[in-house]
Design a protein around this motif. Structure first.
Motif, PDB file in Angstrom:
ATOM      1  N   VAL A 196       0.823  -1.206   0.000  1.00 16.79           N
ATOM      2  CA  VAL A 196       0.000   0.000   0.000  1.00 16.79           C
ATOM      3  C   VAL A 196       0.861   1.261   0.000  1.00 16.79           C
ATOM      4  CG1 VAL A 196      -1.537   1.372   1.475  1.00 16.79           C
ATOM      5  CG2 VAL A 196      -2.059  -1.036   1.019  1.00 16.79           C
ATOM      6  N   GLY A 197       1.840   1.308   0.891  1.00 15.81           N
ATOM      7  CA  GLY A 197       2.667   2.504   0.997  1.00 15.81           C
ATOM      8  C   GLY A 197       3.421   2.821  -0.276  1.00 15.81           C
ATOM      9  N   ASP A 198       3.842   1.775  -1.001  1.00 14.96           N
ATOM     10  CA  ASP A 198       4.570   1.991  -2.245  1.00 14.96           C
ATOM     11  C   ASP A 198       3.659   2.546  -3.337  1.00 14.96           C
ATOM     12  OD1 ASP A 198       6.977   1.018  -1.158  1.00 14.96           O
ATOM     13  OD2 ASP A 198       6.368  -1.046  -1.548  1.00 14.96           O
ATOM     14  N   VAL A 199       2.405   2.108  -3.357  1.00 17.29           N
ATOM     15  CA  VAL A 199       1.442   2.650  -4.311  1.00 17.29           C
ATOM     16  C   VAL A 199       1.227   4.134  -4.046  1.00 17.29           C
ATOM     17  CG1 VAL A 199      -0.961   2.589  -5.088  1.00 17.29           C
ATOM     18  CG2 VAL A 199       0.273   0.455  -4.682  1.00 17.29           C
TER      19      VAL A 199
ATOM     20  N   GLY B 122      -8.366   7.350   5.967  1.00 15.60           N
ATOM     21  CA  GLY B 122      -8.890   6.347   6.891  1.00 15.60           C
ATOM     22  C   GLY B 122      -8.174   5.016   6.864  1.00 15.60           C
ATOM     23  N   LEU B 123      -6.903   4.992   6.438  1.00 18.05           N
ATOM     24  CA  LEU B 123      -6.143   3.742   6.379  1.00 18.05           C
ATOM     25  C   LEU B 123      -4.828   3.852   7.156  1.00 18.05           C
ATOM     26  CD1 LEU B 123      -6.588   2.611   2.654  1.00 18.05           C
ATOM     27  CD2 LEU B 123      -7.714   1.659   4.671  1.00 18.05           C
ATOM     28  N   ALA B 124      -4.871   4.512   8.282  1.00 11.24           N
ATOM     29  CA  ALA B 124      -3.668   4.662   9.100  1.00 11.24           C
ATOM     30  C   ALA B 124      -3.110   3.289   9.474  1.00 11.24           C
ATOM     31  CB  ALA B 124      -3.986   5.457  10.366  1.00 11.24           C
ATOM     32  N   GLY B 125      -1.794   3.145   9.375  1.00  5.70           N
ATOM     33  CA  GLY B 125      -1.139   1.899   9.761  1.00  5.70           C
ATOM     34  C   GLY B 125      -1.171   0.812   8.709  1.00  5.70           C
ATOM     35  N   CYS B 126      -1.643   1.118   7.502  1.00 11.56           N
ATOM     36  CA  CYS B 126      -1.787   0.086   6.464  1.00 11.56           C
ATOM     37  C   CYS B 126      -0.688   0.116   5.409  1.00 11.56           C
ATOM     38  CB  CYS B 126      -3.145   0.240   5.772  1.00 11.56           C
ATOM     39  SG  CYS B 126      -4.560  -0.128   6.824  1.00 11.56           S
ATOM     40  N   ALA B 127       0.353   0.898   5.614  1.00 10.63           N
ATOM     41  CA  ALA B 127       1.356   1.104   4.564  1.00 10.63           C
ATOM     42  C   ALA B 127       2.029  -0.187   4.119  1.00 10.63           C
ATOM     43  CB  ALA B 127       2.402   2.107   5.036  1.00 10.63           C
ATOM     44  N   ARG B 128       2.186  -1.160   5.015  1.00 14.67           N
ATOM     45  CA  ARG B 128       2.926  -2.372   4.664  1.00 14.67           C
ATOM     46  C   ARG B 128       2.026  -3.509   4.176  1.00 14.67           C
ATOM     47  NH1 ARG B 128       8.097  -2.137   6.106  1.00 14.67           N
ATOM     48  NH2 ARG B 128       8.308  -4.404   6.006  1.00 14.67           N
ATOM     49  N   ARG B 129       0.724  -3.268   4.098  1.00 13.31           N
ATOM     50  CA  ARG B 129      -0.181  -4.307   3.611  1.00 13.31           C
ATOM     51  C   ARG B 129      -0.083  -4.453   2.097  1.00 13.31           C
ATOM     52  NH1 ARG B 129      -6.229  -3.611   5.749  1.00 13.31           N
ATOM     53  NH2 ARG B 129      -6.397  -5.533   4.500  1.00 13.31           N
ATOM     54  N   PRO B 130      -0.144  -5.674   1.560  1.00 16.30           N
ATOM     55  CA  PRO B 130      -0.185  -5.843   0.097  1.00 16.30           C
ATOM     56  C   PRO B 130      -1.541  -5.396  -0.436  1.00 16.30           C
ATOM     57  CG  PRO B 130      -0.420  -7.964   1.193  1.00 16.30           C
ATOM     58  CD  PRO B 130      -0.114  -6.968   2.273  1.00 16.30           C
ATOM     59  N   ILE B 131      -1.550  -4.805  -1.615  1.00 16.27           N
ATOM     60  CA  ILE B 131      -2.810  -4.296  -2.148  1.00 16.27           C
ATOM     61  C   ILE B 131      -3.782  -5.430  -2.459  1.00 16.27           C
ATOM     62  CG2 ILE B 131      -1.764  -2.189  -3.055  1.00 16.27           C
ATOM     63  CD1 ILE B 131      -1.898  -3.464  -5.845  1.00 16.27           C
ATOM     64  N   SER B 132      -3.262  -6.636  -2.667  1.00 14.76           N
ATOM     65  CA  SER B 132      -4.142  -7.770  -2.971  1.00 14.76           C
ATOM     66  C   SER B 132      -5.037  -8.133  -1.796  1.00 14.76           C
ATOM     67  CB  SER B 132      -3.313  -8.985  -3.383  1.00 14.76           C
ATOM     68  OG  SER B 132      -2.385  -9.331  -2.368  1.00 14.76           O
ATOM     69  N   ASP B 133      -4.700  -7.665  -0.590  1.00 20.63           N
ATOM     70  CA  ASP B 133      -5.503  -7.960   0.602  1.00 20.63           C
ATOM     71  C   ASP B 133      -6.665  -6.992   0.787  1.00 20.63           C
ATOM     72  OD1 ASP B 133      -3.836 -10.039   1.181  1.00 20.63           O
ATOM     73  OD2 ASP B 133      -2.917  -9.142   2.968  1.00 20.63           O
TER      74      ASP B 133
ATOM     75  N   GLY C 168     -13.275  -0.904  -1.805  1.00 24.81           N
ATOM     76  CA  GLY C 168     -13.331   0.407  -1.169  1.00 24.81           C
ATOM     77  C   GLY C 168     -11.996   0.814  -0.567  1.00 24.81           C
ATOM     78  N   GLN C 169     -11.309  -0.117   0.076  1.00 23.09           N
ATOM     79  CA  GLN C 169     -10.003   0.201   0.654  1.00 23.09           C
ATOM     80  C   GLN C 169      -8.992   0.563  -0.422  1.00 23.09           C
ATOM     81  OE1 GLN C 169      -9.537  -3.513   2.783  1.00 23.09           O
ATOM     82  NE2 GLN C 169      -9.780  -2.503   4.779  1.00 23.09           N
ATOM     83  N   PHE C 170      -9.029  -0.169  -1.541  1.00 20.01           N
ATOM     84  CA  PHE C 170      -8.093   0.128  -2.622  1.00 20.01           C
ATOM     85  C   PHE C 170      -8.359   1.516  -3.203  1.00 20.01           C
ATOM     86  CE2 PHE C 170      -6.620  -0.557  -7.144  1.00 20.01           C
ATOM     87  CZ  PHE C 170      -5.268  -0.505  -6.833  1.00 20.01           C
ATOM     88  N   GLN C 171      -9.629   1.902  -3.296  1.00 18.80           N
ATOM     89  CA  GLN C 171      -9.925   3.239  -3.805  1.00 18.80           C
ATOM     90  C   GLN C 171      -9.417   4.306  -2.837  1.00 18.80           C
ATOM     91  OE1 GLN C 171     -10.520   3.549  -6.704  1.00 18.80           O
ATOM     92  NE2 GLN C 171     -11.976   5.120  -7.298  1.00 18.80           N
ATOM     93  N   ARG C 172      -9.476   4.032  -1.554  1.00 16.16           N
ATOM     94  CA  ARG C 172      -8.902   4.969  -0.574  1.00 16.16           C
ATOM     95  C   ARG C 172      -7.398   5.111  -0.808  1.00 16.16           C
ATOM     96  NH1 ARG C 172     -12.204   5.952   4.203  1.00 16.16           N
ATOM     97  NH2 ARG C 172     -14.127   4.734   4.114  1.00 16.16           N
ATOM     98  N   VAL C 173      -6.727   4.006  -1.108  1.00 13.43           N
ATOM     99  CA  VAL C 173      -5.289   4.048  -1.394  1.00 13.43           C
ATOM    100  C   VAL C 173      -5.016   4.940  -2.606  1.00 13.43           C
ATOM    101  CG1 VAL C 173      -3.323   2.668  -2.179  1.00 13.43           C
ATOM    102  CG2 VAL C 173      -4.785   1.816  -0.352  1.00 13.43           C
ATOM    103  N   LEU C 174      -5.820   4.792  -3.643  1.00 18.08           N
ATOM    104  CA  LEU C 174      -5.611   5.583  -4.855  1.00 18.08           C
ATOM    105  C   LEU C 174      -5.855   7.070  -4.598  1.00 18.08           C
ATOM    106  CD1 LEU C 174      -7.238   3.210  -7.495  1.00 18.08           C
ATOM    107  CD2 LEU C 174      -4.814   3.461  -6.911  1.00 18.08           C
ATOM    108  N   PHE C 175      -6.798   7.390  -3.732  1.00 15.22           N
ATOM    109  CA  PHE C 175      -7.017   8.791  -3.363  1.00 15.22           C
ATOM    110  C   PHE C 175      -5.858   9.313  -2.524  1.00 15.22           C
ATOM    111  CE2 PHE C 175     -11.033   8.589  -5.285  1.00 15.22           C
ATOM    112  CZ  PHE C 175     -11.664   9.814  -5.212  1.00 15.22           C
ATOM    113  N   ALA C 176      -5.274   8.453  -1.685  1.00 15.30           N
ATOM    114  CA  ALA C 176      -4.090   8.851  -0.928  1.00 15.30           C
ATOM    115  C   ALA C 176      -2.944   9.181  -1.884  1.00 15.30           C
ATOM    116  CB  ALA C 176      -3.686   7.750   0.042  1.00 15.30           C
ATOM    117  N   ARG C 177      -2.807   8.391  -2.946  1.00 18.33           N
ATOM    118  CA  ARG C 177      -1.779   8.680  -3.950  1.00 18.33           C
ATOM    119  C   ARG C 177      -2.018  10.033  -4.604  1.00 18.33           C
ATOM    120  NH1 ARG C 177      -1.242   4.589  -8.893  1.00 18.33           N
ATOM    121  NH2 ARG C 177      -3.128   5.705  -9.535  1.00 18.33           N
ATOM    122  N   LEU C 178      -3.292  10.361  -4.870  1.00 13.49           N
ATOM    123  CA  LEU C 178      -3.615  11.666  -5.433  1.00 13.49           C
ATOM    124  C   LEU C 178      -3.185  12.797  -4.505  1.00 13.49           C
ATOM    125  CD1 LEU C 178      -7.213  10.969  -6.826  1.00 13.49           C
ATOM    126  CD2 LEU C 178      -5.157  11.399  -8.192  1.00 13.49           C
ATOM    127  N   LEU C 179      -3.297  12.573  -3.197  1.00 10.67           N
ATOM    128  CA  LEU C 179      -2.875  13.599  -2.247  1.00 10.67           C
ATOM    129  C   LEU C 179      -1.412  13.956  -2.446  1.00 10.67           C
ATOM    130  CD1 LEU C 179      -4.701  12.383   0.986  1.00 10.67           C
ATOM    131  CD2 LEU C 179      -5.018  14.603  -0.113  1.00 10.67           C
TER     132      LEU C 179
END
Length: 229
Positions: free
Chosen positions: A87-90, A121-132, A136-147
């Protein structure tokens, strides 16, 4: 008057040998959310791709403000979630223009990544693989990337498709925050209540090259939007 970020001058677009947008003219300005609506095949994604610079027009032109920073989020269906990445790398990929694509994450960037994940809303999830992640969680990750991209103009293609209501509400709040910061957002949307509640401007494509562009409430009340399905 709000500053113009992008101007469309008689823009004409084709897809699959068919004209989907004809002589479209208008301006995208700071501080606004523009919803793009229309029936399937009307050219909504084609238009977003053209705005992003990924598809050349068949006619007319797109004039971008000098130094415009632009971010484009395609539909989730166009993204490969099986790739083994955390997640964090994405999220960090949002800063590639500043750090390079393969540079190791420094402490400052890691803090930016953590802060962006906290915002969505995904604090502490940086080391999780995106496949998990759920959709909805993946879309939150993509919005974090936009930030991290820190763009002036943000293009979203069906950002809430198959996303749960809680995630949608949270991400819409973030979109409104972006507009409050003076950014412009263009989003392909389908839900009429959501469009009416959140979009300042409405760009409606009829599927035959025609279009209507203006104040959201005025167009909806005049039944000028041909399709929100």
């Amino acid at each position: 008057m709000p500053a113009a970020l992008l101007e469309l001058q008689s823009l004409t677009l084709e897809r699959g040998g068919r004209e989907v947008v004809r002589a479209l003219s208008g301006t995208l300005t700071r501080g606004t959310l523009t919803a793009v609506v229309g029936p399937n095949g009307a050219g909504k994604s084609t238009l977003v791709e053209a705005l992003a610079g990924h598809r050349p027009p068949c006619g007319g032109r797109i004039v971008r403000a000098a130094g415009l920073r632009l971010a484009h989020l395609p539909q989730q269906s166009a993204l490969d979630r099986s790739f083994p990445i955390r997640v964090g790398d994405v999220v960090a990929l949002g800063a590639w223009s500043r750090i390079g694509l393969w540079k190791a994450l420094g402490g400052g960037l890691r803090r930016e990544v953590d802060a962006a994940l906290d915002t969505v809303g995904l604090a502490g999830c940086a080391r999780r693989p995106i496949s998990d992640l759920s959709v909805g969680q993946f879309q939150r990750v993509l919005f974090a990337r936009l930030l991290l991209q820190d763009a002036d103009l943000i293009l979203l293609d069906e950002p809430f498709n198959a996303v749960d209501e809680t995630t949608t509400a949270d991400l819409l709040a973030l979109v409104r925050r972006w507009c409050g910061q003076g950014r412009a957002v263009v989003a392909v949307l389908h839900d009429q209540a959501r469009v009416r509640a959140h979009a300042d401007r409405l760009l409606s494509l009829d599927g035959r090259g025609g279009w209507a562009w203006g104040d959201t409430a005025e167009l909806l009340d005049a039944a000028a939007a041909p399709c929100l399905a």
